[in-house]
Design an enzyme around this catalytic site. Structure first.
Site, PDB file in Angstrom:
ATOM      1  N   THR A  54      -3.400   3.459  -3.828  1.00  0.00           N
ATOM      2  CA  THR A  54      -2.842   4.205  -2.701  1.00  0.00           C
ATOM      3  C   THR A  54      -1.327   4.345  -2.826  1.00  0.00           C
ATOM      4  OG1 THR A  54      -4.642   3.447  -1.281  1.00  0.00           O
ATOM      5  CG2 THR A  54      -2.691   4.314  -0.181  1.00  0.00           C
ATOM      6  N   CYS A  55      -0.690   3.295  -3.274  1.00  0.00           N
ATOM      7  CA  CYS A  55       0.774   3.302  -3.412  1.00  0.00           C
ATOM      8  C   CYS A  55       1.221   4.316  -4.455  1.00  0.00           C
ATOM      9  CB  CYS A  55       1.268   1.907  -3.806  1.00  0.00           C
ATOM     10  SG  CYS A  55       0.674   0.596  -2.723  1.00  0.00           S
TER      11      CYS A  55
END
Length: 178
Positions: A54-55
């Site tokens: 996600t990052c």
């Protein structure tokens, strides 16, 4: 968290210095947070770690994409802080092609711990990491706070991402809520 001062800590960073020579022309440089944020309006977002899905696929690239919109809304700089060392953060930024968002290594987790956001992600083999949050900081004072729900140490989440999305932070800035 509002009106709280950000922690007065010094992060260990690496900066390019051609006088060092060799294949790795970088030197250590201390970055005192209070000095870096003094007299500025900055957005700081934190995430579990470099190179994580996600990052890397969402949050960091989205802040980079919207950087100019944040600047137009009165923000001087955007910083991403993660409980990773300077070497990892440098390679991650290079891998993502970041040119505008500044990556801050909180290798020992001191800043994150003092913000009250240090969590245990042993269930993933990560150890101590940051819970996902974002904030607007003006002259070292937190003026807006965004945090993903369900902070915990036991992995009882699916790494929530929504409240700390750059669009939400930007919307608050543009609406004059910050």
């Amino acid at each position: 968290m509002l009106d709280k001062q950000v922690p007065d800590v010094t992060l260990k960073t690496r900066v390019r210095d051609e006088s060092v020579g060799g294949p790795n022309p970088f030197r250590w440089q201390d970055l005192p947070i209070h000095e870096a944020f003094a007299g500025k309006k900055v957005v700081v977002f934190s995430l579990p770690g470099a190179f994580t899905p996600t990052c890397s696929n969402e949050q960091c690239p989205a802040f980079e994409r919207l950087y100019d919109d944040f600047r137009a809304a009165g923000v001087d700089e955007i910083y991403c802080i993660a409980v990773n060392d300077a070497f990892v953060m440098y390679q991650w930024g290079k891998n993502l092609g970041l040119n505008k968002v500044k990556l801050l290594p909180d290798g020992s987790g001191t800043f994150t711990r003092r913000m009250g956001m240090l969590i245990n992600k042993d269930h993933l083999g990560f150890g101590l990491r940051s819970w996902r949050y974002a904030m607007v900081v003006e002259d070292n004072k937190v003026t807006a706070w965004f945090e993903e729900p369900g902070i915990n140490d036991s992995g009882e989440d699916d790494d929530p991402y929504g409240e700390t999305a750059p669009e939400k932070v930007l919307e608050a800035l543009q609406a004059g809520k910050v």
